[in-house]
Design a protein around this motif. Structure first.
Motif, PDB file in Angstrom:
ATOM      1  N   LEU A  21       0.826  -1.211   0.000  1.00  0.00           N
ATOM      2  CA  LEU A  21       0.000   0.000   0.000  1.00  0.00           C
ATOM      3  C   LEU A  21       0.861   1.262   0.000  1.00  0.00           C
ATOM      4  CD1 LEU A  21      -2.698   1.466   0.237  1.00  0.00           C
ATOM      5  CD2 LEU A  21      -2.678   0.986   2.682  1.00  0.00           C
ATOM      6  N   GLU A  22       1.939   1.236   0.773  1.00  0.00           N
ATOM      7  CA  GLU A  22       2.842   2.392   0.793  1.00  0.00           C
ATOM      8  C   GLU A  22       3.415   2.658  -0.596  1.00  0.00           C
ATOM      9  OE1 GLU A  22       5.394   0.892   3.972  1.00  0.00           O
ATOM     10  OE2 GLU A  22       4.879   2.665   5.151  1.00  0.00           O
ATOM     11  N   LYS A  23       3.821   1.605  -1.284  1.00  0.00           N
ATOM     12  CA  LYS A  23       4.374   1.746  -2.635  1.00  0.00           C
ATOM     13  C   LYS A  23       3.322   2.266  -3.600  1.00  0.00           C
ATOM     14  CE  LYS A  23       6.686  -0.860  -6.308  1.00  0.00           C
ATOM     15  NZ  LYS A  23       7.209  -2.201  -6.716  1.00  0.00           N
ATOM     16  N   LEU A  24       2.112   1.716  -3.531  1.00  0.00           N
ATOM     17  CA  LEU A  24       1.040   2.147  -4.422  1.00  0.00           C
ATOM     18  C   LEU A  24       0.678   3.607  -4.195  1.00  0.00           C
ATOM     19  CD1 LEU A  24      -1.186   1.492  -6.490  1.00  0.00           C
ATOM     20  CD2 LEU A  24      -2.596   0.674  -4.594  1.00  0.00           C
ATOM     21  N   SER A  25       0.666   4.027  -2.948  1.00  0.00           N
ATOM     22  CA  SER A  25       0.265   5.404  -2.650  1.00  0.00           C
ATOM     23  C   SER A  25       1.180   6.422  -3.318  1.00  0.00           C
ATOM     24  CB  SER A  25       0.230   5.636  -1.138  1.00  0.00           C
ATOM     25  OG  SER A  25       1.539   5.692  -0.597  1.00  0.00           O
ATOM     26  N   ARG A  26       2.438   6.061  -3.499  1.00  0.00           N
ATOM     27  CA  ARG A  26       3.382   7.008  -4.121  1.00  0.00           C
ATOM     28  C   ARG A  26       3.014   7.305  -5.567  1.00  0.00           C
ATOM     29  NH1 ARG A  26       7.051   4.187  -0.618  1.00  0.00           N
ATOM     30  NH2 ARG A  26       7.690   2.704  -2.228  1.00  0.00           N
ATOM     31  N   ALA A  27       2.299   6.386  -6.213  1.00  0.00           N
ATOM     32  CA  ALA A  27       1.861   6.620  -7.592  1.00  0.00           C
ATOM     33  C   ALA A  27       0.786   7.692  -7.673  1.00  0.00           C
ATOM     34  CB  ALA A  27       1.342   5.312  -8.191  1.00  0.00           C
ATOM     35  N   TYR A  28       0.210   8.048  -6.528  1.00  0.00           N
ATOM     36  CA  TYR A  28      -0.845   9.063  -6.492  1.00  0.00           C
ATOM     37  C   TYR A  28      -0.357  10.391  -5.911  1.00  0.00           C
ATOM     38  CZ  TYR A  28      -4.373   5.650  -7.788  1.00  0.00           C
ATOM     39  OH  TYR A  28      -5.118   4.733  -8.479  1.00  0.00           O
ATOM     40  N   ALA A  29       0.942  10.536  -5.733  1.00  0.00           N
ATOM     41  CA  ALA A  29       1.457  11.741  -5.076  1.00  0.00           C
ATOM     42  C   ALA A  29       1.097  13.014  -5.839  1.00  0.00           C
ATOM     43  CB  ALA A  29       2.962  11.634  -4.897  1.00  0.00           C
ATOM     44  N   LYS A 191     -17.387   3.405 -15.375  1.00  0.00           N
ATOM     45  CA  LYS A 191     -17.001   4.002 -14.099  1.00  0.00           C
ATOM     46  C   LYS A 191     -16.928   5.525 -14.224  1.00  0.00           C
ATOM     47  CE  LYS A 191     -13.847   1.968 -11.513  1.00  0.00           C
ATOM     48  NZ  LYS A 191     -14.571   1.409 -10.357  1.00  0.00           N
ATOM     49  N   VAL A 192     -16.445   6.006 -15.362  1.00  0.00           N
ATOM     50  CA  VAL A 192     -16.354   7.449 -15.561  1.00  0.00           C
ATOM     51  C   VAL A 192     -17.753   8.072 -15.641  1.00  0.00           C
ATOM     52  CG1 VAL A 192     -15.610   9.253 -17.166  1.00  0.00           C
ATOM     53  CG2 VAL A 192     -14.067   7.367 -16.614  1.00  0.00           C
ATOM     54  N   LYS A 193     -18.689   7.366 -16.286  1.00  0.00           N
ATOM     55  CA  LYS A 193     -20.069   7.865 -16.351  1.00  0.00           C
ATOM     56  C   LYS A 193     -20.681   7.939 -14.960  1.00  0.00           C
ATOM     57  CE  LYS A 193     -21.222   6.250 -21.032  1.00  0.00           C
ATOM     58  NZ  LYS A 193     -22.026   5.258 -21.800  1.00  0.00           N
ATOM     59  N   THR A 194     -20.484   6.877 -14.170  1.00  0.00           N
ATOM     60  CA  THR A 194     -20.998   6.871 -12.800  1.00  0.00           C
ATOM     61  C   THR A 194     -20.382   8.005 -11.993  1.00  0.00           C
ATOM     62  OG1 THR A 194     -21.339   4.478 -12.869  1.00  0.00           O
ATOM     63  CG2 THR A 194     -21.217   5.496 -10.695  1.00  0.00           C
ATOM     64  N   TRP A 195     -19.078   8.203 -12.182  1.00  0.00           N
ATOM     65  CA  TRP A 195     -18.366   9.288 -11.502  1.00  0.00           C
ATOM     66  C   TRP A 195     -19.035  10.629 -11.799  1.00  0.00           C
ATOM     67  CZ3 TRP A 195     -14.759  10.161  -7.917  1.00  0.00           C
ATOM     68  CH2 TRP A 195     -14.105  11.387  -7.907  1.00  0.00           C
ATOM     69  N   GLY A 196     -19.320  10.880 -13.078  1.00  0.00           N
ATOM     70  CA  GLY A 196     -19.929  12.151 -13.451  1.00  0.00           C
ATOM     71  C   GLY A 196     -21.288  12.355 -12.809  1.00  0.00           C
ATOM     72  N   ALA A 208     -14.123  14.440  -3.097  1.00  0.00           N
ATOM     73  CA  ALA A 208     -14.463  13.302  -3.951  1.00  0.00           C
ATOM     74  C   ALA A 208     -13.459  12.169  -3.765  1.00  0.00           C
ATOM     75  CB  ALA A 208     -14.490  13.738  -5.414  1.00  0.00           C
ATOM     76  N   GLY A 209     -13.986  10.937  -3.708  1.00  0.00           N
ATOM     77  CA  GLY A 209     -13.159   9.743  -3.642  1.00  0.00           C
ATOM     78  C   GLY A 209     -13.594   8.754  -4.716  1.00  0.00           C
ATOM     79  N   PHE A 210     -12.719   7.805  -5.029  1.00  0.00           N
ATOM     80  CA  PHE A 210     -12.955   6.892  -6.159  1.00  0.00           C
ATOM     81  C   PHE A 210     -12.494   5.503  -5.770  1.00  0.00           C
ATOM     82  CE2 PHE A 210     -11.799   5.173 -10.448  1.00  0.00           C
ATOM     83  CZ  PHE A 210     -13.006   5.376 -11.097  1.00  0.00           C
ATOM     84  N   LYS A 211     -13.309   4.482  -6.080  1.00  0.00           N
ATOM     85  CA  LYS A 211     -12.944   3.107  -5.737  1.00  0.00           C
ATOM     86  C   LYS A 211     -12.655   2.289  -6.989  1.00  0.00           C
ATOM     87  CE  LYS A 211     -14.799   0.706  -2.286  1.00  0.00           C
ATOM     88  NZ  LYS A 211     -15.686  -0.177  -1.457  1.00  0.00           N
ATOM     89  N   LEU A 212     -11.589   1.494  -6.900  1.00  0.00           N
ATOM     90  CA  LEU A 212     -11.234   0.532  -7.931  1.00  0.00           C
ATOM     91  C   LEU A 212     -11.420  -0.874  -7.367  1.00  0.00           C
ATOM     92  CD1 LEU A 212      -7.999   2.349  -9.064  1.00  0.00           C
ATOM     93  CD2 LEU A 212      -9.997   2.006 -10.513  1.00  0.00           C
ATOM     94  N   GLN A 228      -4.889   7.777 -14.879  1.00  0.00           N
ATOM     95  CA  GLN A 228      -6.264   7.901 -15.357  1.00  0.00           C
ATOM     96  C   GLN A 228      -7.212   8.312 -14.236  1.00  0.00           C
ATOM     97  OE1 GLN A 228      -6.601   3.927 -16.952  1.00  0.00           O
ATOM     98  NE2 GLN A 228      -6.151   4.588 -19.050  1.00  0.00           N
ATOM     99  N   VAL A 229      -6.978   7.797 -13.042  1.00  0.00           N
ATOM    100  CA  VAL A 229      -7.810   8.186 -11.904  1.00  0.00           C
ATOM    101  C   VAL A 229      -7.610   9.659 -11.583  1.00  0.00           C
ATOM    102  CG1 VAL A 229      -8.216   7.832  -9.446  1.00  0.00           C
ATOM    103  CG2 VAL A 229      -7.870   5.855 -10.945  1.00  0.00           C
ATOM    104  N   LEU A 230      -6.363  10.105 -11.564  1.00  0.00           N
ATOM    105  CA  LEU A 230      -6.076  11.502 -11.229  1.00  0.00           C
ATOM    106  C   LEU A 230      -6.542  12.472 -12.308  1.00  0.00           C
ATOM    107  CD1 LEU A 230      -2.531  11.103  -9.639  1.00  0.00           C
ATOM    108  CD2 LEU A 230      -4.668  11.668  -8.460  1.00  0.00           C
ATOM    109  N   ALA A 231      -6.829  11.955 -13.511  1.00  0.00           N
ATOM    110  CA  ALA A 231      -7.327  12.809 -14.593  1.00  0.00           C
ATOM    111  C   ALA A 231      -8.824  13.082 -14.467  1.00  0.00           C
ATOM    112  CB  ALA A 231      -7.022  12.178 -15.948  1.00  0.00           C
TER     113      ALA A 231
END
Length: 242
Positions: A21-29, A191-196, A208-212, A228-231
């Motif tokens: 999880l620590e490693k993955l979180s860095r991809a969202y910095a 997922k993008v449609k639901t997000w909107g 806003a939060g997003f689940k994968l 793609q999530v951060l976009a």
């Protein structure tokens, strides 16, 4: 949830999963300092009524402490998630007060599992209201002020617009960071449609939060990447992997 891999990857091997999880979180910095979070299902909805006929089970304190110990070792937050079944949500929240008074413990609420007195979780979608969410945020704010705590995270999960009604009744409360996590399942475009749809009318101050879904989403194509999530707009402040 412990022993339930279908409810997420934190069912065992917590130390190994924390490092991942620590490693993955860095991809969202994205220029910021990410804060990893463990979300633990503390109250789980059930298809059977149980002795009190509330259609939910509760995790013992010893198991919550086990997760909190690992989260603290890795300087993470621990979120206690509630799927109340037929039980009222606020009493279930207050039952966890000894944990919520800790500086690094937040709260999550899964209203799709909050059903009526004659309903069964899993057969119908549960629901909540903005007023009910506001009562939870107000209670957490009171804890923060009474015990001089750091900001408290409050996440509510939502997979469709019908899960929450009267959402604008949810107001900002001192010391509480409220996040709506959009939990739509499927291919990226779905997922993008639901997000909107679900983020179209965020109340003021709600993030806003997003689940994968690592298994369910992957059945429909490649899992969305951090880029793609951060976009997404609004940009998610909270990202969950289940």
């Amino acid at each position: 949830m412990p022993g339930s891999p279908a409810l997420g990857p934190l069912d065992k091997d917590l130390v190994t999963k924390a490092a991942r999880l620590e490693k993955l979180s860095r991809a969202y910095a994205a220029g910021r300092t990410p804060l990893p979070v463990m979300e633990l299902i503390t109250v789980v909805a059930k298809a059977s009524p149980g002795k009190d006929r509330m259609y939910r089970g509760r995790l013992p304190d010893a198991k919550i402490q086990e997760y909190l110990t690992v989260a603290r070792k890795h300087r993470m937050l621990l979120l206690l998630d509630i799927q109340p079944g037929r039980a009222k949500i606020l009493p279930e929240v207050k039952r966890l007060e000894r944990w919520l008074k800790e500086p690094d413990v937040g709260l999550a609420f899964d209203p799709e599992w909050a059903v009526g007195p004659n309903q069964v979780p899993g057969r119908v979608f549960g629901r909540t209201t903005g007023a009910e969410l506001d009562s939870i945020a107000s209670y957490l704010s009171g804890l923060v002020q009474a015990h001089e705590l750091p900001e408290k995270v409050f996440v509510f999960h939502q997979l469709s617009t019908r899960i929450v009604t009267g959402e604008q009744a949810l107001k900002k409360h001192p010391g509480v960071v409220t996040i709506k996590s959009v939990d739509g399942i499927g291919a990226r475009e779905d997922k993008v449609k639901t997000w909107g749809k679900v983020t179209a009318n965020l109340p003021a101050g709600v993030h806003a939060g997003f689940k994968l879904f690592s298994t369910e989403d992957a059945r429909h194509g490649p899992l969305m990447t951090p880029a793609q999530v951060l976009a997404l707009r609004p940009r998610p402040e909270f990202v969950v992997y289940e």
